[in-house]
Design a protein around this motif. Structure first.
Motif, PDB file in Angstrom:
ATOM      1  N   GLY A 191       0.915  -1.162   0.111  1.00 12.79           N
ATOM      2  CA  GLY A 191      -0.004   0.171   0.052  1.00 12.79           C
ATOM      3  C   GLY A 191       0.770   1.202  -0.176  1.00 12.79           C
ATOM      4  O   GLY A 191       0.193   2.304   0.181  1.00 12.79           O
ATOM      5  N   GLY A 192       2.225   1.142  -0.321  1.00 10.83           N
ATOM      6  CA  GLY A 192       3.062   2.253  -0.273  1.00 10.83           C
ATOM      7  C   GLY A 192       2.991   3.110  -1.441  1.00 10.83           C
ATOM      8  O   GLY A 192       2.071   2.753  -2.392  1.00 10.83           O
ATOM      9  N   LEU A 193       3.611   4.481  -1.648  1.00 14.25           N
ATOM     10  CA  LEU A 193       3.522   5.260  -2.669  1.00 14.25           C
ATOM     11  C   LEU A 193       4.336   4.625  -3.554  1.00 14.25           C
ATOM     12  O   LEU A 193       5.693   4.393  -3.491  1.00 14.25           O
ATOM     13  N   SER A 194       3.875   4.700  -4.874  1.00 15.68           N
ATOM     14  CA  SER A 194       4.641   4.393  -6.296  1.00 15.68           C
ATOM     15  C   SER A 194       5.614   5.311  -6.480  1.00 15.68           C
ATOM     16  O   SER A 194       5.020   6.773  -6.399  1.00 15.68           O
ATOM     17  N   LEU A 195       6.651   5.094  -7.196  1.00  8.31           N
ATOM     18  CA  LEU A 195       7.312   5.994  -7.655  1.00  8.31           C
ATOM     19  C   LEU A 195       7.283   6.263  -9.188  1.00  8.31           C
ATOM     20  O   LEU A 195       7.701   7.182  -9.829  1.00  8.31           O
ATOM     21  N   CYS A 196       6.240   5.622  -9.730  1.00  9.13           N
ATOM     22  CA  CYS A 196       5.710   5.957 -11.185  1.00  9.13           C
ATOM     23  C   CYS A 196       4.227   6.659 -11.032  1.00  9.13           C
ATOM     24  O   CYS A 196       3.750   6.497 -10.133  1.00  9.13           O
ATOM     25  N   ARG A 197       4.137   7.312 -12.246  1.00  7.18           N
ATOM     26  CA  ARG A 197       2.897   7.943 -12.301  1.00  7.18           C
ATOM     27  C   ARG A 197       1.824   7.287 -13.129  1.00  7.18           C
ATOM     28  O   ARG A 197       0.505   7.527 -12.979  1.00  7.18           O
ATOM     29  N   ASP A 198       2.391   6.234 -13.924  1.00  4.46           N
ATOM     30  CA  ASP A 198       1.360   5.342 -14.758  1.00  4.46           C
ATOM     31  C   ASP A 198       1.932   4.156 -15.084  1.00  4.46           C
ATOM     32  O   ASP A 198       1.409   3.357 -15.880  1.00  4.46           O
ATOM     33  N   GLY A 199       2.615   3.491 -13.981  1.00  2.00           N
ATOM     34  CA  GLY A 199       2.977   2.372 -14.290  1.00  2.00           C
ATOM     35  C   GLY A 199       4.213   1.981 -14.656  1.00  2.00           C
ATOM     36  O   GLY A 199       5.025   0.991 -14.777  1.00  2.00           O
ATOM     37  N   PHE A 200       4.951   3.000 -15.357  1.00  2.00           N
ATOM     38  CA  PHE A 200       6.319   2.794 -15.977  1.00  2.00           C
ATOM     39  C   PHE A 200       7.220   4.047 -16.064  1.00  2.00           C
ATOM     40  O   PHE A 200       8.427   4.212 -15.591  1.00  2.00           O
ATOM     41  N   HIS A 201       6.503   5.136 -16.308  1.00  2.00           N
ATOM     42  CA  HIS A 201       7.236   6.574 -16.086  1.00  2.00           C
ATOM     43  C   HIS A 201       7.247   6.824 -14.698  1.00  2.00           C
ATOM     44  O   HIS A 201       6.504   6.428 -13.839  1.00  2.00           O
ATOM     45  N   MET A 202       8.425   7.717 -14.483  1.00  2.00           N
ATOM     46  CA  MET A 202       8.718   8.234 -13.235  1.00  2.00           C
ATOM     47  C   MET A 202       7.521   9.288 -12.859  1.00  2.00           C
ATOM     48  O   MET A 202       7.052   9.947 -13.588  1.00  2.00           O
TER      49      MET A 202
END
Length: 259
Positions: A191-202
């Protein structure tokens, strides 16, 4: 002034977005140019070198411009200190996608710069791209059985093999990102914060800033804690959380300590 030229795609766009500002905060003046074609693999970079096509959007210090340019024109623009290239993310874990194109690209770059061209010899580096996010909908993620770990292991093996083959330093973005993904608050499966904005770009703020820290350390030997810069962008109006930014600096520096 240190002059940096990236020949890449949207992943090098992510990596160079805040590099100029982050380096400035650490006391290093830079000119950072990214040559951008979305999704561009090494094979197409080589073909563009052969044809001289002005196919690249010219991005300077993280700012998009309307200018389009060829690789040869970009090489002639400055006496670059660093030239960085990379494989397209979807091909990054497939060894046979790198050659013969990487070898041809390196030969071309060395022919057009440095002593052979009567100028300064830049250092050429490889930028290690990163694995997609858990659950990414990217159409090429299936090539890695939709496994972030499999993609990471494959691309790391390929990049290290190519760097060793040609005696190049590697900007280990993929490894730093994977390291940070395993630590709070960035553990996505929990449940943490993703470093991606769309699943692949940062992500516009945190992922891109982390990449700037990786490049800062690789190119200049400067730890992230020395760069007191808070990322901001019109693409994402919300202000960056300074606590998260400090956490990214700490984790980036921890990676180098443990590596």
């Amino acid at each position: 002034m240190k002059k940096i030229l990236a020949i890449g795609n949207s992943f090098s766009e992510d990596a160079t977005k805040y590099l100029h500002q982050t380096a400035k905060a650490a006391g290093v003046d830079t000119k950072v140019v990214n040559l951008y074609i979305g999704g561009c693999p090494l094979e197409r970079h080589w073909k563009n070198m052969e044809t001289g096509e002005a196919a690249y959007q010219y991005q300077k210090n993280g700012v998009l411009t309307e200018r389009h340019i060829s690789i040869e024109e970009a090489l002639q623009e400055e006496e670059w200190d660093f030239i960085i290239t990379q494989q397209a993310s979807h091909d990054s874990g497939w060894m046979d996608s790198y050659e013969p194109f990487l070898g041809l690209i390196l030969e071309y770059l060395r022919e057009k710069t440095g002593k052979k061209a009567g100028g300064h010899q830049p250092e050429i580096l490889l930028h290690e791209t990163w694995a997609y996010e858990h659950g990414s909908a990217h159409s090429n993620f299936m090539r890695y059985h939709r496994s972030q770990q499999e993609m990471f292991e494959r691309l790391r093996k390929c990049y290290h093999a190519m760097a060793e083959k040609y005696g190049l330093r590697l900007i280990p973005s993929g490894e730093v990102i994977q390291y940070v993904r395993g630590r709070e608050p960035f553990v996505v499966p929990e449940g943490g914060l993703s470093l991606c904005r769309d699943g692949f770009h940062m992500s516009y703020l945190y992922g891109r800033y982390l990449l700037a820290c990786v490049w800062l350390k690789t190119l200049f030997g400067i730890r992230a804690e020395a760069a007191d810069y808070i990322p901001e962008t019109a693409a994402f109006p919300e202000k960056a959380d300074e606590t998260l930014v400090r956490t990214l600096r700490r984790l980036a520096d921890e990676y180098w300590t443990e590596a």
